[in-house]
Design a protein around this motif. Sequence first.
Motif, PDB file in Angstrom:
ATOM      1  N   CYS A  61     -11.263  37.235  71.078  1.00 34.55           N
ATOM      2  CA  CYS A  61     -10.844  37.506  72.458  1.00 34.55           C
ATOM      3  C   CYS A  61     -11.975  38.097  73.291  1.00 34.55           C
ATOM      4  CB  CYS A  61      -9.650  38.455  72.464  1.00 34.55           C
ATOM      5  SG  CYS A  61      -8.190  37.791  71.627  1.00 34.55           S
ATOM      6  N   ASP A  93      -4.602  41.071  76.285  1.00 35.17           N
ATOM      7  CA  ASP A  93      -4.509  40.822  77.726  1.00 35.17           C
ATOM      8  C   ASP A  93      -3.536  39.691  78.060  1.00 35.17           C
ATOM      9  OD1 ASP A  93      -5.884  38.549  76.982  1.00 35.17           O
ATOM     10  OD2 ASP A  93      -7.633  38.937  78.236  1.00 35.17           O
ATOM     11  N   GLN A 102      -3.535  36.556  76.732  1.00 30.77           N
ATOM     12  CA  GLN A 102      -4.035  35.222  76.423  1.00 30.77           C
ATOM     13  C   GLN A 102      -3.709  34.887  74.968  1.00 30.77           C
ATOM     14  OE1 GLN A 102      -8.028  34.300  78.130  1.00 30.77           O
ATOM     15  NE2 GLN A 102      -8.061  36.520  78.413  1.00 30.77           N
ATOM     16  N   ASP A 139      -3.170  26.832  74.689  1.00 28.44           N
ATOM     17  CA  ASP A 139      -4.343  27.700  74.807  1.00 28.44           C
ATOM     18  C   ASP A 139      -4.399  28.224  76.229  1.00 28.44           C
ATOM     19  OD1 ASP A 139      -6.735  29.046  74.601  1.00 28.44           O
ATOM     20  OD2 ASP A 139      -7.838  27.355  73.757  1.00 28.44           O
ATOM     21  N   THR A 140      -4.189  29.510  76.393  1.00 32.24           N
ATOM     22  CA  THR A 140      -4.197  30.108  77.731  1.00 32.24           C
ATOM     23  C   THR A 140      -5.439  30.971  77.931  1.00 32.24           C
ATOM     24  OG1 THR A 140      -2.881  32.008  76.985  1.00 32.24           O
ATOM     25  CG2 THR A 140      -1.683  30.121  77.864  1.00 32.24           C
ATOM     26  N   ARG A 141      -6.405  30.906  77.008  1.00 30.77           N
ATOM     27  CA  ARG A 141      -7.613  31.715  77.147  1.00 30.77           C
ATOM     28  C   ARG A 141      -8.467  31.194  78.293  1.00 30.77           C
ATOM     29  NH1 ARG A 141     -10.408  31.072  71.813  1.00 30.77           N
ATOM     30  NH2 ARG A 141      -9.583  28.990  72.122  1.00 30.77           N
ATOM     31  N   LYS A 142      -9.039  32.103  79.047  1.00 29.53           N
ATOM     32  CA  LYS A 142      -9.907  31.726  80.160  1.00 29.53           C
ATOM     33  C   LYS A 142     -11.185  31.101  79.617  1.00 29.53           C
ATOM     34  CE  LYS A 142      -8.135  35.421  82.996  1.00 29.53           C
ATOM     35  NZ  LYS A 142      -7.725  36.638  82.369  1.00 29.53           N
ATOM     36  N   GLY A 143     -11.596  30.011  80.195  1.00 30.26           N
ATOM     37  CA  GLY A 143     -12.824  29.343  79.797  1.00 30.26           C
ATOM     38  C   GLY A 143     -12.730  28.596  78.475  1.00 30.26           C
TER      39      GLY A 143
END
Length: 121
Positions: A60, A100, A102, A116-120
Motif C-alpha cells: 500500500c 485508506d 483501497q 482493484d481500487t488502488r490509485k495508479g
Amino acid sequence: MSKLGRKMAVFGGFCSVFALGWNLAVAQTPCPAVADYHLKVFDSDPMEIEDANENLRNPCTGSMEIASIDFKPGLGFVQSFPNGDIYAEVDPFVLIQCVDGQAMVRNAEEKKLICDTRKGA
C-alpha cells in the motif's frame, strides 16, 4: 399476442431485469468488502497458525516495514503491517487491503483480476 403471451413476456422481462439487477449488485460490491470476506475465511479456518516477522515491502505504501506473517499450511498466509495494511495469499486469492480504503483482489488460479481500487494501479 394472446393475454397469456403478454403475461409471459412481462413476467420474462421482469425475471431478466431481476437477474440483471442481481448480477449488478454482486458486481458492485466494494472491493474492500470482497477482500474482507476472503480474510474472514482465512481467520475462520480452524487450522493452527504459524507466526513470523519479516522485513517486507508494504504493497500500500511501497516502503519496507516489519510485517507479522500468519501462515496456515494448505490455505495460505496473511502479512499484516504495523499501520493495518494487509497483503494475503489465501488459496486461490491474492488480496491487498489498505487502511485508506483501497483494495485489490485477484484470483491467482484463474489469473483474473476481480477488483482493484488502488490509485495508479
